[in-house]
Motif scaffolding. Structure first.
Motif, PDB file in Angstrom:
ATOM      1  N   UNK A 163      12.739  24.613  12.248  1.00 30.65           N
ATOM      2  CA  UNK A 163      11.523  24.849  13.028  1.00 30.65           C
ATOM      3  C   UNK A 163      10.311  24.302  12.267  1.00 30.65           C
ATOM      4  N   UNK A 164      10.295  24.559  10.972  1.00 29.33           N
ATOM      5  CA  UNK A 164       9.177  24.107  10.134  1.00 29.33           C
ATOM      6  C   UNK A 164       9.149  22.587  10.033  1.00 29.33           C
ATOM      7  N   UNK A 165      10.340  21.961   9.980  1.00 29.31           N
ATOM      8  CA  UNK A 165      10.372  20.493   9.883  1.00 29.31           C
ATOM      9  C   UNK A 165       9.872  19.855  11.178  1.00 29.31           C
ATOM     10  N   UNK A 166      10.245  20.458  12.309  1.00 32.67           N
ATOM     11  CA  UNK A 166       9.803  19.946  13.605  1.00 32.67           C
ATOM     12  C   UNK A 166       8.276  20.061  13.709  1.00 32.67           C
ATOM     13  N   UNK A 167       7.799  21.217  13.301  1.00 30.50           N
ATOM     14  CA  UNK A 167       6.358  21.456  13.326  1.00 30.50           C
ATOM     15  C   UNK A 167       5.626  20.511  12.371  1.00 30.50           C
ATOM     16  N   UNK A 168       6.265  20.217  11.230  1.00 24.44           N
ATOM     17  CA  UNK A 168       5.660  19.315  10.235  1.00 24.44           C
ATOM     18  C   UNK A 168       5.412  17.939  10.842  1.00 24.44           C
ATOM     19  N   UNK A 169       6.386  17.476  11.615  1.00 21.63           N
ATOM     20  CA  UNK A 169       6.265  16.161  12.243  1.00 21.63           C
ATOM     21  C   UNK A 169       5.057  16.129  13.186  1.00 21.63           C
ATOM     22  N   UNK A 170       4.920  17.213  13.952  1.00 25.50           N
ATOM     23  CA  UNK A 170       3.798  17.298  14.904  1.00 25.50           C
ATOM     24  C   UNK A 170       2.463  17.364  14.174  1.00 25.50           C
ATOM     25  N   UNK A 171       2.432  18.174  13.103  1.00 27.68           N
ATOM     26  CA  UNK A 171       1.180  18.321  12.350  1.00 27.68           C
ATOM     27  C   UNK A 171       0.783  16.986  11.720  1.00 27.68           C
ATOM     28  N   UNK A 172       1.759  16.291  11.151  1.00 25.06           N
ATOM     29  CA  UNK A 172       1.451  15.021  10.470  1.00 25.06           C
ATOM     30  C   UNK A 172       0.906  13.980  11.451  1.00 25.06           C
ATOM     31  N   UNK A 173       1.335  14.082  12.709  1.00 18.95           N
ATOM     32  CA  UNK A 173       0.852  13.118  13.702  1.00 18.95           C
ATOM     33  C   UNK A 173      -0.627  13.352  14.043  1.00 18.95           C
ATOM     34  N   UNK A 174      -1.165  14.496  13.607  1.00 15.07           N
ATOM     35  CA  UNK A 174      -2.578  14.812  13.904  1.00 15.07           C
ATOM     36  C   UNK A 174      -3.490  14.581  12.703  1.00 15.07           C
ATOM     37  N   UNK A 175      -2.963  13.994  11.662  1.00 18.58           N
ATOM     38  CA  UNK A 175      -3.738  13.935  10.410  1.00 18.58           C
ATOM     39  C   UNK A 175      -4.997  13.083  10.520  1.00 18.58           C
ATOM     40  N   UNK A 176      -5.011  12.176  11.525  1.00 23.77           N
ATOM     41  CA  UNK A 176      -6.202  11.317  11.672  1.00 23.77           C
ATOM     42  C   UNK A 176      -7.422  12.132  12.148  1.00 23.77           C
ATOM     43  N   UNK A 177      -7.185  13.367  12.583  1.00 23.01           N
ATOM     44  CA  UNK A 177      -8.305  14.217  13.015  1.00 23.01           C
ATOM     45  C   UNK A 177      -9.050  14.803  11.818  1.00 23.01           C
ATOM     46  N   UNK A 178      -8.491  14.602  10.620  1.00 21.31           N
ATOM     47  CA  UNK A 178      -9.107  15.138   9.405  1.00 21.31           C
ATOM     48  C   UNK A 178      -9.994  14.086   8.742  1.00 21.31           C
ATOM     49  N   UNK A 179     -11.020  14.565   8.040  1.00 20.53           N
ATOM     50  CA  UNK A 179     -11.934  13.617   7.382  1.00 20.53           C
ATOM     51  C   UNK A 179     -11.276  12.945   6.178  1.00 20.53           C
ATOM     52  N   UNK A 180     -10.393  13.670   5.508  1.00 24.94           N
ATOM     53  CA  UNK A 180      -9.786  13.135   4.290  1.00 24.94           C
ATOM     54  C   UNK A 180      -8.284  13.376   4.291  1.00 24.94           C
ATOM     55  N   UNK A 181      -7.590  12.461   3.596  1.00 21.26           N
ATOM     56  CA  UNK A 181      -6.140  12.609   3.481  1.00 21.26           C
ATOM     57  C   UNK A 181      -5.747  12.397   2.019  1.00 21.26           C
ATOM     58  N   UNK A 182      -4.916  13.270   1.507  1.00 16.48           N
ATOM     59  CA  UNK A 182      -4.439  13.109   0.129  1.00 16.48           C
ATOM     60  C   UNK A 182      -2.916  13.107   0.168  1.00 16.48           C
ATOM     61  N   UNK A 183      -2.316  12.092  -0.454  1.00 24.06           N
ATOM     62  CA  UNK A 183      -0.849  12.038  -0.481  1.00 24.06           C
ATOM     63  C   UNK A 183      -0.360  12.698  -1.771  1.00 24.06           C
ATOM     64  N   UNK A 184       0.452  13.718  -1.589  1.00 26.37           N
ATOM     65  CA  UNK A 184       0.943  14.453  -2.758  1.00 26.37           C
ATOM     66  C   UNK A 184       2.272  13.861  -3.229  1.00 26.37           C
ATOM     67  N   UNK A 185       2.190  12.655  -3.819  1.00 32.16           N
ATOM     68  CA  UNK A 185       3.415  12.067  -4.379  1.00 32.16           C
ATOM     69  C   UNK A 185       3.547  12.431  -5.856  1.00 32.16           C
ATOM     70  N   UNK A 186       2.472  12.959  -6.399  1.00 36.24           N
ATOM     71  CA  UNK A 186       2.483  13.437  -7.785  1.00 36.24           C
ATOM     72  C   UNK A 186       1.468  14.579  -7.857  1.00 36.24           C
ATOM     73  N   UNK A 187       1.937  15.753  -8.238  1.00 39.04           N
ATOM     74  CA  UNK A 187       1.094  16.942  -8.144  1.00 39.04           C
ATOM     75  C   UNK A 187      -0.192  16.837  -8.972  1.00 39.04           C
ATOM     76  N   UNK A 188      -0.085  16.304 -10.189  1.00 40.20           N
ATOM     77  CA  UNK A 188      -1.285  16.213 -11.034  1.00 40.20           C
ATOM     78  C   UNK A 188      -2.288  15.212 -10.465  1.00 40.20           C
ATOM     79  N   UNK A 189      -1.758  14.117  -9.958  1.00 40.41           N
ATOM     80  CA  UNK A 189      -2.642  13.096  -9.375  1.00 40.41           C
ATOM     81  C   UNK A 189      -3.325  13.655  -8.117  1.00 40.41           C
ATOM     82  N   UNK A 190      -2.540  14.322  -7.280  1.00 44.08           N
ATOM     83  CA  UNK A 190      -3.109  14.897  -6.046  1.00 44.08           C
ATOM     84  C   UNK A 190      -4.146  15.966  -6.384  1.00 44.08           C
ATOM     85  N   UNK A 191      -3.881  16.743  -7.435  1.00 44.04           N
ATOM     86  CA  UNK A 191      -4.842  17.774  -7.855  1.00 44.04           C
ATOM     87  C   UNK A 191      -6.151  17.117  -8.265  1.00 44.04           C
TER      88      UNK A 191
END
Ligand code: 5GP
Length: 205
Positions: A163-191
């Protein structure tokens, strides 16, 4: 309104303008590392206030009532809907989650910067009331990565996880509605990216 202010207060001529808080909203699909990033952000800025959400879901091990969430019954949640007590609320993965209106109003009046960790539906409701909110979407490096992280967390059964994975897909498709996007491919870098972004707004840029 400047990017610095969510609410404007009247200022008397000659008096220095009061500082007003920024309203930061962070969203991410489950498993993208948002909780860790929010905790790191709160550790960095100890004058920032974290909005503790209310939820009807059961607490996970290690979660504390009044710290991670306020855990309340569905009946209590619905009563507060009828009483118009939520600044926003949404049903996520079959449970209700909401932000207290009273808390948010008081926090804004105090002039503190506020951090909301809420889903996309809730963010859209807050943006209607506070369009100057600073919205940040945290992305996992890939969908596969998200699945692996969720499995390794092991806190949800398979049905809940799907259920969470399905919801994740839907949420990610709306990310352009946000002012900023950060990709968490490395926790320290994203922090670091997140802290730099928040610092920029706190400095009024
Ligand atoms: P979890 O159950 O994994 O803690 O959270 C599930 C989802 O609910 C996350 O996307 C989280 O951001 C969202 N969420 C947590 N609190 C709130 C809230 O007060 N309002 C809304 N709309 N979503 C929330």
């Amino acid at each position: 309104m400047t990017s610095r202010s969510v609410m404007k207060k009247n200022t008397d001529a000659g008096k220095p303008a009061e500082k007003h808080g920024c309203l930061f909203i962070i969203s991410a699909p489950s498993g993208a590392g948002k909780t860790t990033l929010c905790k790191r952000l709160m550790n960095k800025f100890d004058d920032m206030t974290y909005s503790i959400s209310y939820t009807t879901r059961t607490s996970r091990k290690d979660e504390k009532n009044g710290v991670d969430y306020y855990f309340i019954s569905k009946e209590e949640f619905e009563k507060r809907i009828r009483e118009d007590k939520w600044a926003e609320w949404a049903e996520v993965h079959g449970n209700f989650y909401g932000t207290s209106s009273q808390y948010l109003n008081n926090a804004l009046l105090s002039g503190k910067d506020i951090l909301l960790d809420i889903d996309v539906k809730g963010t859209m409701q807050i943006l209607k009331r506070y369009p100057e909110s600073i919205t940040i979407f945290i992305m996992p490096p890939s969908f596969e990565d998200l699945r692996i992280r969720m499995e390794s967390r092991g806190s949800d059964n398979r049905e809940v996880m799907e259920k969470r994975l399905k919801n994740a897909e839907q949420e990610m498709s709306k990310r352009s509605l946000y002012k900023h996007e950060i990709i968490n491919d490395n926790l320290d870098k994203a922090t670091m990216e997140l802290i730099a972004l928040v610092e920029k707004y706190r400095a009024g840029n």
